[in-house]
Motif scaffolding. Structure first.
Motif, short mmCIF file in Angstrom:
data_model
loop_
_atom_site.label_atom_id
_atom_site.label_comp_id
_atom_site.label_asym_id
_atom_site.label_seq_id
_atom_site.Cartn_x
_atom_site.Cartn_y
_atom_site.Cartn_z
N PHE A 170 5.25 11.18 -18.29
CA PHE A 170 5.45 10.17 -17.26
C PHE A 170 4.51 10.45 -16.11
N PRO A 171 3.61 9.50 -15.78
CA PRO A 171 2.75 9.70 -14.61
C PRO A 171 3.61 9.88 -13.36
N LYS A 172 3.17 10.75 -12.45
CA LYS A 172 3.91 10.99 -11.23
C LYS A 172 3.65 9.87 -10.23
N LEU A 173 4.71 9.26 -9.74
CA LEU A 173 4.58 8.25 -8.71
C LEU A 173 4.70 8.92 -7.35
N ASP A 174 3.74 9.78 -7.04
CA ASP A 174 3.81 10.51 -5.77
C ASP A 174 2.49 10.50 -5.03
N GLY A 175 1.50 9.75 -5.53
CA GLY A 175 0.24 9.68 -4.83
C GLY A 175 -0.63 10.90 -4.97
N SER A 176 -0.19 11.89 -5.73
CA SER A 176 -0.97 13.12 -5.80
C SER A 176 -1.47 13.44 -7.20
N GLY A 219 3.87 17.32 1.80
CA GLY A 219 5.00 16.72 2.50
C GLY A 219 4.73 15.27 2.84
N GLU A 220 3.53 14.97 3.30
CA GLU A 220 3.17 13.60 3.64
C GLU A 220 3.10 12.73 2.39
N ILE A 221 2.63 13.32 1.29
CA ILE A 221 2.56 12.56 0.06
C ILE A 221 3.96 12.18 -0.40
N ASN A 245 5.29 8.33 -1.01
CA ASN A 245 5.90 7.88 -2.25
C ASN A 245 6.85 6.70 -2.03
N LYS A 246 7.53 6.69 -0.90
CA LYS A 246 8.51 5.63 -0.63
C LYS A 246 7.84 4.27 -0.48
N ILE A 247 6.78 4.20 0.32
CA ILE A 247 6.11 2.92 0.51
C ILE A 247 5.30 2.56 -0.74
N LEU A 248 4.78 3.59 -1.44
CA LEU A 248 4.02 3.34 -2.66
C LEU A 248 4.89 2.66 -3.70
N LYS A 249 6.12 3.12 -3.85
CA LYS A 249 7.03 2.50 -4.82
C LYS A 249 7.27 1.03 -4.50
N LYS A 250 7.36 0.72 -3.21
CA LYS A 250 7.60 -0.67 -2.84
C LYS A 250 6.36 -1.53 -3.03
N MET A 251 5.19 -0.93 -2.98
CA MET A 251 3.94 -1.67 -3.16
C MET A 251 3.70 -2.07 -4.62
N ASP A 296 1.79 -5.88 6.42
CA ASP A 296 2.32 -5.45 7.72
C ASP A 296 3.26 -4.25 7.56
N GLU A 297 4.06 -4.25 6.49
CA GLU A 297 4.95 -3.12 6.24
C GLU A 297 4.16 -1.86 5.93
N VAL A 298 3.10 -2.00 5.16
CA VAL A 298 2.26 -0.84 4.82
C VAL A 298 1.63 -0.26 6.08
N ILE A 299 1.08 -1.13 6.91
CA ILE A 299 0.43 -0.67 8.14
C ILE A 299 1.46 -0.04 9.08
N GLU A 300 2.65 -0.64 9.17
CA GLU A 300 3.70 -0.08 10.01
C GLU A 300 4.07 1.32 9.55
N TRP A 301 4.18 1.52 8.22
CA TRP A 301 4.49 2.86 7.70
C TRP A 301 3.38 3.83 8.09
N MET A 302 2.12 3.40 7.95
CA MET A 302 1.01 4.27 8.31
C MET A 302 1.04 4.64 9.78
N ASN A 303 1.35 3.67 10.63
CA ASN A 303 1.42 3.95 12.07
C ASN A 303 2.54 4.93 12.39
N GLN A 304 3.69 4.74 11.77
CA GLN A 304 4.83 5.62 12.01
C GLN A 304 4.57 7.04 11.55
N ASN A 305 3.72 7.19 10.52
CA ASN A 305 3.45 8.51 9.97
C ASN A 305 2.08 9.06 10.37
N ALA A 306 1.50 8.44 11.42
CA ALA A 306 0.26 8.95 12.02
C ALA A 306 -0.92 8.97 11.05
#
Length: 406
Positions: free
Chosen positions: A353-359, A368-370, A374-380, A392-402
């Motif tokens: 199973f490929p890892k759905l964790d961006g890494s 830790g950031e990855i 993973n949470k926003i990636l799953k929704k994408m 807008d949700e993706v950008i908001e997540w990026m802003n919240q996580n610096a």
């Protein structure tokens, strides 16, 4: 009967067959366009729809990139109309992460009427071989975050105009350097691109040049591999700047303004609605953005396959996300090679199973950031386009996580 050699032994030149009535416009060095305003000085690239040239604007005294679309494409293609719509209707931030368009015009040649697009000159795509710069062949994590965020902001700007980019992948994200904008003479660009070369069209199986034809150029100009330009653009990871380019597959659903075809995105980036031929909209770009960000960060595809084979991409989707919705499941004729009708793996052996964790298990930093990503990636990459995250949700997540753009 002798035929013209297509020069495919030189992978940095286009096929000669593209030069015909309805095809590419034959271009030579020092040719001029739009009443002499644009002088051709080098070749930058080519694709299915046309060729791209480095030109000098003799009026504004600057260098620019000139894209000349094939005549048959120009008659039914919407790229120019989409660009004009973008310039008139896009709002908000993110403009600096989209290629700047300077001018559009038409040019009539021996192969027909060609739409032409004049843009700023950018660097190589982020799909370039970076092995000599980064030994592990991956962008540093902080640089990867920066690039990912810039692409997201650029896509957000495009989406404010209701435009679906339709072809978001590594080769359509280009690097930018202020040094390119400061070029004032041919010696400046030759330092990074090297002087242009010429390849004579030869008759296949002979050493004789092809007979002159108004439909053909008298020579081809290979695209130089810009290693020095790549090094320039990546010299400071904290200053990496990327821009989205190529609106050849873009369209505006609300105006039913579609190009000649809009399913040309590489299969590994294609959302399931694209793969199965359903109507597509802005959510298809979100799916592609998820694949793109995963690749920028990890160096691998979220849904891996062998050489981008369609059925293997779908198989990876099912292994990662579960059974497809019935409307697509029943259309997937190869499903029985691996799965029963409940979407369960039936073949012998170990399924991975490929890892759905961006890494992809490759990153040594930022885990830790990855995990958070993973949470926003799953929704994408939700199957249902209506349930996917908006830009807008993706950008908001990026802003919240610096995940900062600058």
């Amino acid at each position: 009967m002798s035929t013209i050699q297509d020069l495919t032994q030189f992978p940095c030149v286009e096929l000669v067959n593209y030069y015909c009535p309805g095809g590419f416009h034959p271009v030579h060095l020092n040719d001029t366009f739009k009443n002499g305003q644009y002088r051709v000085i080098h070749k930058l690239g080519y694709g299915t729809y046309g060729t791209v040239w480095l030109v000098h604007d003799t009026i504004l005294k600057r260098y620019a990139s000139l894209k000349i679309l094939a005549a048959s494409v120009s008659s039914s293609h919407s790229e120019v109309a989409v660009i004009q719509h973008l310039q008139q209707h896009a709002t908000g931030s993110g403009k600096e992460y989209v290629v700047e368009i300077f001018d559009t015009f038409e040019h009539t040649g021996p192969n027909g009427l060609h739409h032409c697009i004049v843009m700023e000159v950018l660097g190589p795509p982020i799909s370039s071989d970076i092995g000599e710069i980064y030994s592990d062949e991956r962008f540093p994590f902080e640089a990867a975050k920066r690039m990912s965020t810039q692409v997201a902001h650029g896509l957000g700007y495009i989406h404010t105009a209701g435009i679906v980019h339709g072809d978001l992948h590594m080769s359509n994200i280009l690097l930018h350097s202020p040094t390119i904008s400061s070029w004032t003479s041919d010696s400046d660009f030759e330092k990074y691109l090297h002087p242009p070369r010429q390849r004579t069209l030869m008759l296949r199986g002979t050493k004789k040049p092809a007979a002159p034809s108004p439909h053909l150029p008298s020579y081809l100009v290979p695209v130089n591999y810009p290693d020095l330009l790549l090094q320039l653009c990546l010299s400071d990871p904290t200053q990496i700047h990327v821009k989205i380019c190529d609106f050849g597959e873009a369209f505006i659903p609300s105006r039913q303004l579609t190009p000649l075809r809009h399913h040309g995105i590489p299969i590994s980036y294609a959302a399931p609605e694209v793969i199965f031929g359903d109507p597509i909209g802005l959510p298809a770009d979100i799916w592609a953005l998820a694949i793109l960000i995963h690749y920028i960060i990890s160096g691998g595809f979220l849904f891996p396959s062998f050489c981008g084979i369609r059925k293997e991409v779908i198989r990876s989707m099912v292994l990662t996300l579960g059974k497809l919705p019935e409307r697509w499941w029943s259309k997937w004729e190869e499903r029985g090679e691996w799965f029963n009708e409940d979407g369960e793996w039936w073949k012998d052996g170990v399924k991975v199973f490929p890892k759905l964790d961006g890494s992809g298990g490759k990153l040594e930093t930022g885990q830790g950031e990855i995990g958070k990503f993973n949470k926003i990636l799953k929704k994408m990459v939700r199957y249902d386009p209506g349930e996917r995250a908006s830009i807008d949700e993706v950008i908001e997540w990026m802003n919240q996580n610096a995940w900062l753009v600058n």
